[in-house]
Design a protein around this motif. Structure first.
Motif, mmCIF file in Angstrom:
data_model
loop_
_atom_site.group_PDB
_atom_site.id
_atom_site.type_symbol
_atom_site.label_atom_id
_atom_site.label_comp_id
_atom_site.label_asym_id
_atom_site.label_seq_id
_atom_site.Cartn_x
_atom_site.Cartn_y
_atom_site.Cartn_z
ATOM 1 N N THR A 43 50.410 54.179 38.053
ATOM 2 C CA THR A 43 51.853 53.972 37.904
ATOM 3 C C THR A 43 52.155 52.736 37.046
ATOM 4 O O THR A 43 53.317 52.380 36.868
ATOM 5 N N GLY A 44 51.107 52.084 36.575
ATOM 6 C CA GLY A 44 51.320 50.865 35.767
ATOM 7 C C GLY A 44 52.038 49.783 36.545
ATOM 8 O O GLY A 44 52.904 49.097 35.994
ATOM 9 N N GLY A 45 51.694 49.657 37.843
ATOM 10 C CA GLY A 45 52.323 48.621 38.666
ATOM 11 C C GLY A 45 53.574 49.120 39.367
ATOM 12 O O GLY A 45 54.389 48.328 39.796
ATOM 13 N N LEU A 368 49.758 56.487 25.937
ATOM 14 C CA LEU A 368 49.442 56.529 27.373
ATOM 15 C C LEU A 368 50.677 56.416 28.267
ATOM 16 O O LEU A 368 50.608 55.901 29.383
ATOM 17 N N ARG A 369 51.783 56.922 27.797
ATOM 18 C CA ARG A 369 52.946 57.128 28.656
ATOM 19 C C ARG A 369 53.218 58.625 28.606
ATOM 20 O O ARG A 369 53.726 59.158 27.611
ATOM 21 N N ILE A 396 44.731 57.843 44.608
ATOM 22 C CA ILE A 396 45.391 57.682 43.305
ATOM 23 C C ILE A 396 46.885 57.477 43.534
ATOM 24 O O ILE A 396 47.535 58.297 44.195
ATOM 25 N N LEU A 397 47.424 56.394 43.001
ATOM 26 C CA LEU A 397 48.871 56.170 43.095
ATOM 27 C C LEU A 397 49.544 56.809 41.888
ATOM 28 O O LEU A 397 49.177 56.530 40.737
ATOM 29 N N LEU A 398 50.490 57.693 42.173
ATOM 30 C CA LEU A 398 51.177 58.431 41.113
ATOM 31 C C LEU A 398 52.673 58.379 41.353
ATOM 32 O O LEU A 398 53.117 58.444 42.498
ATOM 33 N N ASP A 399 53.446 58.332 40.283
ATOM 34 C CA ASP A 399 54.904 58.411 40.392
ATOM 35 C C ASP A 399 55.293 59.883 40.235
ATOM 36 O O ASP A 399 55.287 60.415 39.119
ATOM 37 N N LEU A 406 54.615 61.229 36.499
ATOM 38 C CA LEU A 406 54.428 60.258 35.412
ATOM 39 C C LEU A 406 53.024 59.679 35.448
ATOM 40 O O LEU A 406 52.509 59.359 36.523
ATOM 41 N N LEU A 407 52.451 59.513 34.271
ATOM 42 C CA LEU A 407 51.162 58.821 34.161
ATOM 43 C C LEU A 407 51.360 57.590 33.276
ATOM 44 O O LEU A 407 51.660 57.723 32.094
#
Ligand SMILES: Cc1ncc(COP(=O)(O)O)c(C=O)c1O
Length: 434
Positions: A43-45, A368-369, A396-399, A406-407
């Protein structure tokens, strides 16, 4: 009874307190709860800001060394070598020709509001005092200050609608797959979007419109939706025709995450104002920056001679030192090429697994978005199930929300780690039964 201090902290989602995770430390894309328990953070933080990974020694050393020299010296009255080097690097070797930069403050939304004020001031300095209308798009998010929410479009923000400034208008979002009419081509759809924009300007009065504001790729709400070819060129031309500024919001998609340092470099136009924040410091310090054109710089310096937006921590000394080091890592040809290549590999992998699946709509994004767009009868139940499954089963944390996964991995993630995570996401998507 002893009360947990967390019961005294009002959070954005007070009712989901039990889902909060207590992070002890991070390393690149990993978040550790202790020595054994970890999560892979895609999630990029949480909100797509992590670009160079957690606990990056190079950034930490720079930050500490700067703090040992100075906490912060005021942007308005002092010079700072790191700030100067950062400005130089942000303006160097771009495919856009913005030649000036303004450090407006700390958050992305504050940067957006500064760009709006600078746009208004530029017109004012040049003698156009009537230009006070801003046009933005549906399904956008630009921040949570009052003006930033007024130009944004989220249902929950409407509780503040009586506080919104007047003279804020919206046109449709730009999302071909979602908004196209039956049989409509991308060219026809793009023309329709541009016609809507021009019609709105004519309806409001071209001499009253200050600026158009949009995210270069429609961001977190929609899922990194890339524009059709010619869309931004068309918007730029219409803005030029009527003397309207173009403000691009690259808070989430700027700073290298798409494989170009500025996302708009893909579209070959120069905005009047370009706002960056999240990835600028990779989350090590809050900071924003607004790129400007010569026209704005000269209008202000030859006019009243001052900007009127100012904040205590704008151009923060430590923030600029951190941003300089992050930018030195990210803004290199080889690094950005890898982001592009890795992003392409991920999108290809997703397509190869999911193409033809009845609930898979499309994969979107640049570099990478990335997002996976889906459709289920019960979207909420899929999103909650899938997010929790990836968290519990694979760490794995995912939005996962609304219509998209979202990755947003840090750009420094290894190819193996990223592709194996993507494979797990795809296989579980295929396994899901409504
Ligand atoms: C496109 C975009 N603009 C602006 C913002 C606001 O940034 P901040 O939360 O730092 O104010 C965000 C935050 O998510 C964003 O995604």
């Amino acid at each position: 009874m002893i009360m947990d201090i967390n019961d005294k902290i009002l959070r954005t989602f007070p009712n989901s307190k039990n889902e909060l995770i207590r992070i002890i430390f991070g390393k690149n894309e990993m978040l550790y709860l202790n020595d054994k328990n970890y999560y892979i953070d895609l999630t990029g933080g949480g909100t797509s800001f992590n670009t160079v990974g957690y606990s990056n020694r190079r950034i930490i050393n720079k930050m500490v060394n700067k703090a040992l020299l100075i906490s912060h010296a005021d942007f308005k009255t002092t010079l700072d070598e790191d700030r100067e080097k950062l400005a130089e690097l942000l303006l160097k070797d771009n495919k856009i020709s913005n030649e000036f930069v303004y450090f407006a403050g700390n958050s992305g939304g504050e940067g957006i509001e500064a760009a709006m004020k600078l746009s208004y001031q530029t017109h004012l300095e040049l003698g156009y005092s009537k230009r006070n209308i801003f046009i933005s798009r549906m399904e956008s998010y630009h921040g949570s200050s009052t003006d930033a929410i007024a130009i944004s479009d989220r249902k929950n923000l409407l509780i503040y609608k009586d506080l919104f400034p007047c003279n804020r208008y919206k046109i449709s979002d730009h999302y071909f797959i979602k908004n196209r009419r039956i049989g409509e081509t991308k060219e026809e759809y793009t023309k329709r979007c541009l016609d809507e924009f021009e019609k709105k300007i004519l309806e409001l009065g071209p001499e009253k419109v200050c600026a158009f504001i949009g995210e270069t790729i429609m961001g977190g709400l929609q899922g990194f939706i890339e524009p059709c070819d010619g869309y931004w060129k068309g918007i730029r031309d219409i803005c030029d025709k009527y003397g309207i500024h173009l403000i691009l919001d690259e808070v989430i998609c700027g700073c290298g995450v798409t494989g170009n340092y500025y996302c708009i470099e893909y579209d070959g136009i120069t905005p009047d104002f370009l706002v960056i924040s999240k990835g600028l410091t990779s989350g090590y310090f809050p900071l924003n920056a607004v790129l400007l054109t010569r026209k704005t710089y000269e209008a202000i310096s030859n006019g009243s001679g001052r900007t009127n937006h100012s904040t205590t921590f704008q151009g923060h000394s430590i923030g600029c030192a951190v941003a300089l080091e992050v930018t030195k890592i990210v803004k290199r040809h080889i690094f950005l090429k890898r982001v592009q290549k890795l992003g392409d590999l991920v999108r290809q992998k997703i397509e190869s697994y999911l193409k033809g699946h009845p609930n898979f709509i499309a994969v979107h994004g640049r570099g990478l978005r990335i997002s996976i767009e889906y459709s289920f009868n019960n979207m909420i139940s899929f999103a909650d199930y899938f997010r929790n499954l990836m968290k519990q089963k694979y760490k794995i944390l995912l939005d996962v929300k609304w219509h998209r996964i979202l990755l947003s991995p840090p750009l420094t993630i290894s190819e193996d780690k990223l592709l194996s995570s993507v494979e797990k996401i795809c296989l579980e998507f295929l396994n899901y039964k409504e």
